[in-house]
Write a protein that holds these residues in place. Structure first.
Motif, mmCIF file in Angstrom:
data_model
loop_
_atom_site.group_PDB
_atom_site.id
_atom_site.type_symbol
_atom_site.label_atom_id
_atom_site.label_comp_id
_atom_site.label_asym_id
_atom_site.label_seq_id
_atom_site.Cartn_x
_atom_site.Cartn_y
_atom_site.Cartn_z
ATOM 1 N N ARG A 137 -3.309 6.160 7.910
ATOM 2 C CA ARG A 137 -2.693 7.485 8.030
ATOM 3 C C ARG A 137 -3.574 8.566 7.406
ATOM 4 O O ARG A 137 -3.411 9.756 7.686
ATOM 5 N N TYR A 138 -4.507 8.153 6.572
ATOM 6 C CA TYR A 138 -5.424 9.088 5.932
ATOM 7 C C TYR A 138 -6.751 9.202 6.671
ATOM 8 O O TYR A 138 -7.396 10.261 6.654
ATOM 9 N N GLU A 139 -7.208 8.106 7.301
ATOM 10 C CA GLU A 139 -8.543 8.105 7.884
ATOM 11 C C GLU A 139 -8.670 6.976 8.891
ATOM 12 O O GLU A 139 -7.834 6.067 8.949
ATOM 13 N N ALA A 140 -9.730 7.014 9.666
ATOM 14 C CA ALA A 140 -9.997 5.969 10.654
ATOM 15 C C ALA A 140 -10.305 4.652 9.955
ATOM 16 O O ALA A 140 -10.831 4.623 8.844
ATOM 17 N N VAL A 141 -10.001 3.575 10.634
ATOM 18 C CA VAL A 141 -10.211 2.253 10.062
ATOM 19 C C VAL A 141 -11.692 1.980 9.816
ATOM 20 O O VAL A 141 -12.059 1.149 8.975
ATOM 21 N N GLU A 142 -12.578 2.703 10.527
ATOM 22 C CA GLU A 142 -14.011 2.475 10.353
ATOM 23 C C GLU A 142 -14.523 2.925 8.989
ATOM 24 O O GLU A 142 -15.571 2.467 8.528
ATOM 25 N N TYR A 143 -13.799 3.820 8.313
ATOM 26 C CA TYR A 143 -14.248 4.265 6.996
ATOM 27 C C TYR A 143 -13.979 3.158 5.979
ATOM 28 O O TYR A 143 -12.891 2.587 5.939
ATOM 29 N N PRO A 144 -14.936 2.854 5.140
ATOM 30 C CA PRO A 144 -14.806 1.678 4.271
ATOM 31 C C PRO A 144 -13.864 1.901 3.096
ATOM 32 O O PRO A 144 -13.811 2.984 2.503
ATOM 33 N N CYS A 157 0.788 -1.228 0.000
ATOM 34 C CA CYS A 157 0.000 0.000 0.000
ATOM 35 C C CYS A 157 0.826 1.288 0.000
ATOM 36 O O CYS A 157 0.412 2.267 -0.623
ATOM 37 N N PRO A 158 1.982 1.370 0.676
ATOM 38 C CA PRO A 158 2.719 2.643 0.647
ATOM 39 C C PRO A 158 3.107 3.082 -0.759
ATOM 40 O O PRO A 158 2.888 4.243 -1.140
ATOM 41 N N ASN A 175 -6.167 -4.299 6.577
ATOM 42 C CA ASN A 175 -5.174 -4.935 7.422
ATOM 43 C C ASN A 175 -3.785 -4.423 7.026
ATOM 44 O O ASN A 175 -2.837 -5.182 6.862
ATOM 45 N N GLU A 176 -3.711 -3.110 6.854
ATOM 46 C CA GLU A 176 -2.478 -2.441 6.429
ATOM 47 C C GLU A 176 -2.426 -1.082 7.121
ATOM 48 O O GLU A 176 -3.401 -0.647 7.718
ATOM 49 N N GLY A 177 -1.284 -0.429 7.023
ATOM 50 C CA GLY A 177 -1.119 0.807 7.770
ATOM 51 C C GLY A 177 -1.321 2.084 6.993
ATOM 52 O O GLY A 177 -1.592 3.130 7.584
ATOM 53 N N THR A 178 -1.213 2.026 5.667
ATOM 54 C CA THR A 178 -1.214 3.263 4.874
ATOM 55 C C THR A 178 -2.545 4.002 4.938
ATOM 56 O O THR A 178 -2.586 5.206 5.213
ATOM 57 N N SER A 179 -3.657 3.292 4.692
ATOM 58 C CA SER A 179 -4.953 3.977 4.691
ATOM 59 C C SER A 179 -5.263 4.581 6.054
ATOM 60 O O SER A 179 -5.967 5.600 6.153
ATOM 61 N N SER A 200 -9.400 3.568 -0.858
ATOM 62 C CA SER A 200 -9.580 4.651 0.121
ATOM 63 C C SER A 200 -9.149 5.997 -0.446
ATOM 64 O O SER A 200 -9.869 7.001 -0.306
ATOM 65 N N LEU A 201 -7.992 6.045 -1.089
ATOM 66 C CA LEU A 201 -7.519 7.312 -1.636
ATOM 67 C C LEU A 201 -8.411 7.809 -2.761
ATOM 68 O O LEU A 201 -8.719 9.011 -2.841
ATOM 69 N N ALA A 202 -8.832 6.903 -3.630
ATOM 70 C CA ALA A 202 -9.713 7.318 -4.720
ATOM 71 C C ALA A 202 -11.015 7.910 -4.166
ATOM 72 O O ALA A 202 -11.470 8.966 -4.611
#
Length: 242
Positions: free
Chosen positions: A118-125, A67-68, A112-116, A186-188
């Motif tokens: 850093r952008y938002e909470a894990v609860e966001y789909p 993901c990075p 199950n990764e760390g990059t997303s 997530s980024l898109a």
């Protein structure tokens, strides 16, 4: 706008849609299904090619592993005008009966990764765009290909996928695990752009089958021998509708 520091591309050099494999070598393979392919830039894990397929101008860009590096590619392509991203990757199945050579279109990706994160909470789909998802499924049907459609997991640690992880993912109904989709989706979404993913199965973690090797080629089922090529055809066909 300045040249993007990792992709080494400038505003206006790319098209509005990009097919994004992880492997730089797969960029050339996708380009081989197209015509008028031209290399735009190559740096580190990123190879960028512009091509045309059945009249549709498109970009092909590798994202590397994980993901990075995928997030860097999405950020920089978005900066120069790319609006739609289609991941064309490989994945390890997590459900019995999903075979090497099968294809999976993701309806979402577990973070199950760390990059997303850093952008938002894990609860966001981490979910694909509906139009991209639909175009991939429709293109598979038009090509007389069956695909598994459902949620997958994105994981950072390839060699840390323990039996307990696999059992958890299997029980949760995840179809497969790969390493990039959660960040791409997530980024898109956060940028108001579109993304989707089609991945070919190269092993089944539940059944204990791993990625094949060249020496095992003759033992693979027919559908596995050109599984990536079949997914490329579906992704390119979908691109013509997007």
């Amino acid at each position: 706008m300045a040249t993007q520091p990792h992709l080494l591309v400038d505003d206006g050099e790319l098209t509005d849609i990009a097919l994004i494999p992880g492997d730089p070598g797969r960029v050339d393979r996708i380009a081989g299904h197209c015509n008028e392919a031209e290399t735009v830039a190559q740096n580190r894990e990123y190879k960028v090619v512009n091509a045309s397929y059945e009249g549709r101008e498109l970009t092909i860009c590798s994202t590397g592993i994980g993901c990075p590096s995928a997030a860097i590619a999405i950020e920089e392509m978005a900066n120069v005008g790319v609006e739609t991203f289609v991941r064309v990757g490989t994945t390890g199945a997590l459900q019995s009966g999903i075979e090497i050579g099968d294809m999976i279109v993701a309806t979402g990706a577990a973070k199950n990764e760390g990059t997303s994160k850093r952008y938002e909470a894990v609860e966001y789909p981490a979910v694909p765009d509906y139009d991209v998802l639909s175009a991939l499924v429709d293109s598979a049907e038009a090509n007389d290909e069956e695909v598994h459609v459902g949620p997958i997991a994105s994981d950072d640690a390839y060699y840390a996928e323990t039996e307990s992880y696999v059992a958890d993912w299997e029980a949760a109904g995840m179809l497969s695990v790969e390493m990039e989709a959660a960040a791409v989706f997530s980024l898109a979404r956060r940028k108001g752009l579109r993304a989707g993913a089609i991945c070919t199965v190269d092993g089944n973690l539940v059944e204990g089958t791993q990625k094949g090797t060249a020496t095992e080629e003759d033992e693979l089922p027919d559908k596995a021998k050109n599984n990536v090529g079949r997914a490329i055809d579906i992704a390119l066909s979908a691109a013509t509708e997007l």
